[in-house]
Design a protein around this motif. Structure first.
Motif, short mmCIF file in Angstrom:
data_model
loop_
_atom_site.label_atom_id
_atom_site.label_comp_id
_atom_site.label_asym_id
_atom_site.label_seq_id
_atom_site.Cartn_x
_atom_site.Cartn_y
_atom_site.Cartn_z
N LYS A 1 0.83 -1.20 0.00
CA LYS A 1 0.00 0.00 0.00
C LYS A 1 0.86 1.26 0.00
N TYR A 2 2.03 1.18 0.61
CA TYR A 2 2.94 2.33 0.61
C TYR A 2 3.33 2.70 -0.82
N PHE A 3 3.50 1.69 -1.66
CA PHE A 3 3.86 1.92 -3.07
C PHE A 3 2.64 2.14 -3.95
N GLY A 4 1.46 2.25 -3.34
CA GLY A 4 0.25 2.53 -4.11
C GLY A 4 -0.31 1.33 -4.84
N MET A 5 0.04 0.12 -4.40
CA MET A 5 -0.43 -1.09 -5.06
C MET A 5 -1.76 -1.55 -4.45
#
Length: 374
Positions: free
Chosen positions: A182-186
């Motif tokens: 989620k940190y990488f926007g996945m």
């Protein structure tokens, strides 16, 4: 790997490249230019092509008097530095500069790669079964069923208390992977608990850089370390042996995941670091690690570990064969050093927790250290 994706005359202009030394340019998903680039990325690369555009005419012309299409010359000038990654580009339409900019590693991490349109498939029983499996796999009820099966399996082997504690350790570990994604926007599908196999965190999207692979892989054991530290503090406060056992065995579980063997988390970290240095170095390091795993599984009689090694060996071979077509942006020198320090610091902290409780004199708490020594 996809380096650039911008608008050009109302269509997508996509630049793909490889550290092996080539660049391909696509306009509207059609190849319009291919250039052999320097692997060092120390020179400007220019792609030149022409596009045909219809001329505007308010009057209807007979076919024999139709106005020919206008030819538009287009140039894309780019310069790539791989470590650290920086892409500078300029897009020219004739003598007019219509777009320019710069891209960094963070831009590559956040991009969603272009996907070619899927071909329409005819109805078939196999396709229907595949669709049903996909729908079933994504259902929340499946997660609940797998979690219940895991609790039942571990309760049958050990006890209900130990099973619940083990499930908590697995969920906390996998949640670390989810947070990194989620940190990488996945987009994520959640956590699946698989009886006798542990847990699995799934995502709908693929990674774009080896730094993402490192962070997603190591955040599971890092969250596991946090859980062991919380249990250690709870043990200091309450003195209850349950928290001591949970801290020690959870540390052992996460330490196992950091073994430098694919497809374990440690194997992904090792692969990302080594293949970022040099593809041949990556192959040698991974093969040595796999040989170590074979020796370890032979010494301890661990059939499951041998099965994991088989899967990991296939992944190493696939990585080597596709090294020149890899879509993953490599780690720069700072990223390699930081990843290695993070890895060894996590391993050292987990071993320290196991060592600390082994000194208590309790036979059960000494078991994780005995496993490491055996």
């Amino acid at each position: 790997m996809e380096l650039l994706n911008i608008d050009c005359l109302g269509k997508k202009l996509r630049l793909e490249g490889s550290m092996a030394g080539w660049q391909q340019l696509f306009w509207n998903n059609q190849l319009v230019s291919q250039v052999a680039a320097s692997p060092n990325g120390d020179a400007q690369i220019e792609h030149t092509f022409t596009l045909a555009a219809k001329r505007a005419d308010p009057m209807i012309q007979p076919p024999e008097q139709a106005i020919p299409a206008e030819t538009i010359p287009v140039r894309l000038v780019s310069k790539v530095q791989w470590q650290p990654f920086i892409l500078e580009y300029q897009l020219w339409q004739g003598d007019k500069l219509i777009s320019e900019g710069e891209r960094s590693t963070q831009d590559i991490e956040r991009q969603v790669p272009e996907v070619a349109p899927a071909k329409q498939q005819k109805f078939s029983l196999i396709g229907l079964a595949s669709l049903g499996f996909k729908l079933l796999k994504s259902a929340k009820v499946v997660k609940a069923l797998l979690a219940g099966a895991s609790v039942a399996a571990y309760s049958w082997l050990f006890s209900i208390e130990f099973a619940l504690a083990l499930i908590a350790c697995l969920v906390f570990h996998e949640y670390g992977h989810i947070r990194a994604m989620k940190y990488f926007g996945m987009k994520t599908k959640g956590i699946y608990l698989i009886p006798f196999m542990g847990g699995l965190a799934l995502s709908d999207e693929r990674i774009n850089t080896r730094w993402q692979d490192v962070v997603i892989s190591i955040m599971g054991p890092t969250f596991g370390l946090f859980m062991s530290l919380l249990c250690l503090i709870a043990y200091w406060i309450t003195g209850h042996i349950f928290f001591a056992g949970l801290a020690s065995f959870n540390a052992l579980l996460n330490l196992f995941n950091l073994l430098p063997i694919l497809p374990l988390d440690g194997g992904h970290i090792l692969k990302s670091i080594s293949f970022s240095m040099n593809s041949m170095v990556g192959l040698i390091v991974c093969v040595v690690a796999a040989a170590f795993g074979v020796w370890l599984s032979y010494s301890l009689g661990l059939a499951l570990l041998g099965f994991l090694l088989l899967i990991g060996s296939l992944e190493i071979v696939l990585e080597w064969k596709t090294r020149h077509q890899s879509h993953l942006l490599p780690l720069d020198r700072y990223g390699q050093i930081f990843s290695a320090v993070w890895y060894f610091a996590t391993v050292g902290a987990l071993v320290s927790i196991i060592w600390y409780f082994a000194g208590s004199g309790d036979d059960m708490l000494s078991l994780p250290l005995e496993i490491l020594r055996s």
